[in-house]
Scaffold this motif. Structure first.
Motif, PDB file in Angstrom:
ATOM      1  N   LEU A  62       0.919  -1.072   0.206  1.00 13.77           N
ATOM      2  CA  LEU A  62       0.398   0.218   0.261  1.00 13.77           C
ATOM      3  C   LEU A  62       0.808   1.418   0.170  1.00 13.77           C
ATOM      4  O   LEU A  62       0.220   2.151   0.352  1.00 13.77           O
ATOM      5  CB  LEU A  62      -0.745   0.202   0.940  1.00 13.77           C
ATOM      6  CG  LEU A  62      -2.444  -1.218   1.241  1.00 13.77           C
ATOM      7  CD1 LEU A  62      -2.526  -0.954   2.514  1.00 13.77           C
ATOM      8  CD2 LEU A  62      -2.743  -0.884   0.170  1.00 13.77           C
ATOM      9  N   ARG A  65       0.900   4.975   2.196  1.00 12.59           N
ATOM     10  CA  ARG A  65      -0.699   4.391   3.089  1.00 12.59           C
ATOM     11  C   ARG A  65      -0.504   3.335   3.713  1.00 12.59           C
ATOM     12  O   ARG A  65      -1.126   3.235   5.605  1.00 12.59           O
ATOM     13  CB  ARG A  65      -2.120   3.760   2.270  1.00 12.59           C
ATOM     14  CG  ARG A  65      -2.143   5.372   1.409  1.00 12.59           C
ATOM     15  CD  ARG A  65      -3.552   5.199   0.837  1.00 12.59           C
ATOM     16  NE  ARG A  65      -2.526   5.275  -0.541  1.00 12.59           N
ATOM     17  CZ  ARG A  65      -3.330   4.563  -1.342  1.00 12.59           C
ATOM     18  NH1 ARG A  65      -4.804   3.912  -1.602  1.00 12.59           N
ATOM     19  NH2 ARG A  65      -3.412   4.154  -2.877  1.00 12.59           N
ATOM     20  N   SER A  68       1.568   3.898   6.787  1.00 14.19           N
ATOM     21  CA  SER A  68       0.502   5.447   7.786  1.00 14.19           C
ATOM     22  C   SER A  68      -0.056   4.056   8.345  1.00 14.19           C
ATOM     23  O   SER A  68      -0.856   4.391   9.815  1.00 14.19           O
ATOM     24  CB  SER A  68      -0.213   6.160   6.968  1.00 14.19           C
ATOM     25  OG  SER A  68       0.730   7.423   6.540  1.00 14.19           O
ATOM     26  N   LEU A  69      -0.728   2.943   8.356  1.00 16.63           N
ATOM     27  CA  LEU A  69      -1.094   2.654   8.852  1.00 16.63           C
ATOM     28  C   LEU A  69      -1.272   1.320   9.752  1.00 16.63           C
ATOM     29  O   LEU A  69      -1.267   1.051  11.139  1.00 16.63           O
ATOM     30  CB  LEU A  69      -2.105   1.389   7.563  1.00 16.63           C
ATOM     31  CG  LEU A  69      -3.764   1.736   7.324  1.00 16.63           C
ATOM     32  CD1 LEU A  69      -3.680   0.945   6.341  1.00 16.63           C
ATOM     33  CD2 LEU A  69      -4.162   2.127   8.170  1.00 16.63           C
TER      34      LEU A  69
END
Length: 142
Positions: A62, A65, A68-69
């Motif tokens: 990803l 993202r 960040s997750l």
């Protein structure tokens, strides 16, 4: 929704049958985990073949993202992830190398009306790239 039922017992039975470790979280979401081999023996030839999608499930697929997750949720609460069979994290560099190998070895072609593609799912990783325009795709798996 994923299992097309609202009955937790049906979901749990399916997961037990597939030897999938699972638990319900306090918020009602479902956590699952499976240990699967990275390679298998081809059913016809006996040849050992790479047969997994760790590079697609790993959080790094990803990009920013995913990072960040990972920071926000931690590895245990990610929507998807892949790790080594002993639970150790797979380094991003290993996943990047796997994705680069897939990219380098991939074959792309322009579809024409009437084309038919038959492939051995054990020998060929398959996917699709973004497409715009009208199309109709029929898929059968056996």
């Amino acid at each position: 929704d994923h299992f097309e039922t609202g009955d937790r017992q049906v979901v749990e039975g399916y997961l037990r049958e597939g030897s999938v470790e699972h638990r319900w979280n306090e918020d009602g979401s479902l956590w699952t985990s499976q240990v699967r081999p990275a390679a298998i023996d081809h059913p016809a030839s006996g040849e050992t073949v790479w047969f997994n999608q760790a590079d697609l499930w790993h959080w790094s697929a990803l990009g920013a993202r995913g990072a960040s997750l990972l920071r926000l949720l931690g590895a245990e609460r990610l929507p998807t992830n892949a790790c080594y069979g002993d639970g150790e994290p797979i380094p991003v560099e290993h996943m990047d190398a796997t994705r680069e190998t897939r990219r380098r070895e991939s074959v792309a072609f322009a579809w024409r009306a009437g084309d038919l593609l038959v492939l051995d799912n054990h020998l060929v990783a398959h996917g699709r790239r973004p497409f715009t325009g009208p199309r109709r795709i029929l898929v059968a798996m056996a």
